[in-house]
Design a protein around this motif. Sequence first.
Motif, PDB file in Angstrom:
ATOM      1  N   GLY A   1      46.452  43.247  37.233  1.00  0.00           N
ATOM      2  CA  GLY A   1      47.721  42.533  37.234  1.00  0.00           C
ATOM      3  C   GLY A   1      47.527  41.125  36.695  1.00  0.00           C
ATOM      4  N   ASN A   2      47.973  40.122  37.444  1.00  0.00           N
ATOM      5  CA  ASN A   2      47.769  38.733  37.023  1.00  0.00           C
ATOM      6  C   ASN A   2      46.593  38.087  37.750  1.00  0.00           C
ATOM      7  OD1 ASN A   2      48.758  38.378  39.579  1.00  0.00           O
ATOM      8  ND2 ASN A   2      50.431  37.007  39.007  1.00  0.00           N
TER       9      ASN A   2
ATOM     10  N   LEU B   1      55.355  38.345  50.626  1.00  0.00           N
ATOM     11  CA  LEU B   1      54.461  37.495  49.837  1.00  0.00           C
ATOM     12  C   LEU B   1      53.285  38.294  49.295  1.00  0.00           C
ATOM     13  CD1 LEU B   1      54.429  34.299  52.112  1.00  0.00           C
ATOM     14  CD2 LEU B   1      55.491  34.508  49.847  1.00  0.00           C
ATOM     15  N   LEU B   2      52.678  39.123  50.151  1.00  0.00           N
ATOM     16  CA  LEU B   2      51.560  39.937  49.715  1.00  0.00           C
ATOM     17  C   LEU B   2      51.977  40.943  48.654  1.00  0.00           C
ATOM     18  CD1 LEU B   2      49.746  40.641  53.123  1.00  0.00           C
ATOM     19  CD2 LEU B   2      49.059  39.051  51.335  1.00  0.00           C
ATOM     20  N   ASN B   3      53.145  41.519  48.824  1.00  0.00           N
ATOM     21  CA  ASN B   3      53.639  42.481  47.837  1.00  0.00           C
ATOM     22  C   ASN B   3      53.806  41.836  46.469  1.00  0.00           C
ATOM     23  OD1 ASN B   3      54.890  45.144  47.119  1.00  0.00           O
ATOM     24  ND2 ASN B   3      56.694  43.854  46.827  1.00  0.00           N
ATOM     25  N   ASP B   4      54.319  40.608  46.440  1.00  0.00           N
ATOM     26  CA  ASP B   4      54.491  39.901  45.164  1.00  0.00           C
ATOM     27  C   ASP B   4      53.151  39.687  44.471  1.00  0.00           C
ATOM     28  OD1 ASP B   4      57.207  39.779  45.566  1.00  0.00           O
ATOM     29  OD2 ASP B   4      57.172  37.741  46.399  1.00  0.00           O
ATOM     30  N   GLN B   5      52.094  39.431  45.242  1.00  0.00           N
ATOM     31  CA  GLN B   5      50.789  39.192  44.650  1.00  0.00           C
ATOM     32  C   GLN B   5      50.081  40.478  44.245  1.00  0.00           C
ATOM     33  OE1 GLN B   5      49.561  36.200  43.927  1.00  0.00           O
ATOM     34  NE2 GLN B   5      51.364  35.194  44.791  1.00  0.00           N
TER      35      GLN B   5
ATOM     36  N   ARG C   1      46.054  32.931  47.894  1.00  0.00           N
ATOM     37  CA  ARG C   1      47.146  32.380  47.099  1.00  0.00           C
ATOM     38  C   ARG C   1      48.349  31.966  47.938  1.00  0.00           C
ATOM     39  NH1 ARG C   1      47.996  35.992  41.616  1.00  0.00           N
ATOM     40  NH2 ARG C   1      46.500  34.898  40.285  1.00  0.00           N
ATOM     41  N   VAL C   2      48.658  32.721  48.991  1.00  0.00           N
ATOM     42  CA  VAL C   2      49.893  32.463  49.720  1.00  0.00           C
ATOM     43  C   VAL C   2      49.686  31.600  50.956  1.00  0.00           C
ATOM     44  CG1 VAL C   2      51.005  34.547  48.880  1.00  0.00           C
ATOM     45  CG2 VAL C   2      49.706  34.638  50.999  1.00  0.00           C
ATOM     46  N   GLY C   3      48.516  30.980  51.092  1.00  0.00           N
ATOM     47  CA  GLY C   3      48.363  29.952  52.111  1.00  0.00           C
ATOM     48  C   GLY C   3      47.720  30.379  53.407  1.00  0.00           C
ATOM     49  N   PHE C   4      46.992  31.488  53.422  1.00  0.00           N
ATOM     50  CA  PHE C   4      46.300  31.900  54.631  1.00  0.00           C
ATOM     51  C   PHE C   4      44.935  31.227  54.736  1.00  0.00           C
ATOM     52  CE2 PHE C   4      49.323  35.307  54.173  1.00  0.00           C
ATOM     53  CZ  PHE C   4      49.592  35.707  55.466  1.00  0.00           C
ATOM     54  N   THR C   5      44.501  31.004  55.968  1.00  0.00           N
ATOM     55  CA  THR C   5      43.129  30.595  56.228  1.00  0.00           C
ATOM     56  C   THR C   5      42.418  31.794  56.840  1.00  0.00           C
ATOM     57  OG1 THR C   5      43.708  28.286  56.597  1.00  0.00           O
ATOM     58  CG2 THR C   5      41.625  29.048  57.524  1.00  0.00           C
TER      59      THR C   5
ATOM     60  N   TRP D   1      40.998  46.058  49.023  1.00  0.00           N
ATOM     61  CA  TRP D   1      40.388  45.074  49.920  1.00  0.00           C
ATOM     62  C   TRP D   1      40.141  43.764  49.192  1.00  0.00           C
ATOM     63  CZ3 TRP D   1      39.265  43.996  54.864  1.00  0.00           C
ATOM     64  CH2 TRP D   1      38.266  43.056  55.122  1.00  0.00           C
ATOM     65  N   ARG D   2      39.579  43.844  47.985  1.00  0.00           N
ATOM     66  CA  ARG D   2      39.296  42.623  47.225  1.00  0.00           C
ATOM     67  C   ARG D   2      40.570  41.899  46.828  1.00  0.00           C
ATOM     68  NH1 ARG D   2      35.526  46.219  44.566  1.00  0.00           N
ATOM     69  NH2 ARG D   2      36.942  46.334  42.771  1.00  0.00           N
ATOM     70  N   ARG D   3      41.560  42.640  46.370  1.00  0.00           N
ATOM     71  CA  ARG D   3      42.784  42.003  45.888  1.00  0.00           C
ATOM     72  C   ARG D   3      43.603  41.427  47.035  1.00  0.00           C
ATOM     73  NH1 ARG D   3      46.588  44.982  42.832  1.00  0.00           N
ATOM     74  NH2 ARG D   3      47.215  42.925  42.099  1.00  0.00           N
ATOM     75  N   VAL D   4      43.565  42.058  48.202  1.00  0.00           N
ATOM     76  CA  VAL D   4      44.256  41.491  49.360  1.00  0.00           C
ATOM     77  C   VAL D   4      43.634  40.157  49.736  1.00  0.00           C
ATOM     78  CG1 VAL D   4      44.667  41.784  51.833  1.00  0.00           C
ATOM     79  CG2 VAL D   4      45.144  43.666  50.271  1.00  0.00           C
ATOM     80  N   GLY D   5      42.301  40.055  49.657  1.00  0.00           N
ATOM     81  CA  GLY D   5      41.636  38.784  49.948  1.00  0.00           C
ATOM     82  C   GLY D   5      42.108  37.670  49.029  1.00  0.00           C
TER      83      GLY D   5
END
Length: 354
Positions: free
Chosen positions: A76-77, A348-352, A258-262, A249-253
């Motif tokens: 994707g992007n 947010l996760l779906n958009d990424q 990107r969306v501001g998680f720690t 797993w990698r892409r979720v990380g």
Amino acid sequence: MLEPDRVDYKSAGKAPTLEVPPDLTQLQRENRYAIPEANRGTATASGYGLQQNVRPTSTAVVAPKATADMHMERSGNQRWLVVKQAPETLWPQIKDFWQDSGFLINFESPQSGLMETDWAENRAKIPQDFIRNTIGKALDSLYSTGERDKFRTRLERAADGSTEIYISHRGAQEVLVGQQKEGTVWTPRPADPELEAEFLSRLMARLGVEDTRAKTAAASVVSQPTRAKVVKGSNGGYVEVDESFDRAWRRVGLALDRVGFTVEDRDRTQGLYFVRYVDQGRDAQNKAATDKGFFSKLFSFGSGSDKAISAQRYQVAVKGAGAVSQVAVLNNEGRPESSSTADKILSLLNDQLK
């Protein structure tokens, strides 16, 4: 891709004291640079060299050359580097890379493979007009783009001993508010995939790849389009991704970055990310308390609140089933979360992950 002269970052924080990189050979102390005694008369380079019996040497202190055995992948992007080195070897090199690029390191955790820069301004975006060219150098601090960026780097150890390097961008911009535009507020800007690709290509060059090849790799890497959608189930919603567990797993990380998680911890065997989440809008506004831009200095007085923003703890579960994976949001106790916040996180996760 961005032009090389359009990226010139400068952090607003205080730079750390200069440290000698641990991978450089330390220079030995010698007395050949001592000042000759005055009673020896006129000092010359040749005479002093003969007296000290100094012999020329060709030994130089040079940083070790990193391997060029690496390539860039894309889905994707999202782009990332795959390097045939261990994370422990790459960690100090990546830290030096960000500091040499004009950033301060705000957070680092070698155990979890996370490194985050401080907010910094891309000074190359400031127009080079006549006024700035004549007097701007002396009063450069008065100029501001009204934008700040920060980057998070995440290292993942692959099964074959290589390392996957992910760089995610977060942006903030200062916006005038009020009926008379008397105040400003920091608001989030969308993540910039091209800016991420620019720094990935620069990191490739830093690790040993020629500049031209690094830029070509970032621009020509083949996109692998993926599909993701939000599904409403009996136990709450989840994101369905048309990818196997390993890739999901990698892409979720990267999406979490990107969306501001720690990411406080992760358990790959269980498919769990243990995270804290703060809304990007609130985080960007909180930034104004420690880094006021030009408009804030002009229209406001006093200091803002420096109270820390509390963050909710969640678990993000990735579950694979063949060529399809499901991404769900759980509460801190590991039970399905069905609140409006969970719906926002899934969106947010779906958009990424699209």
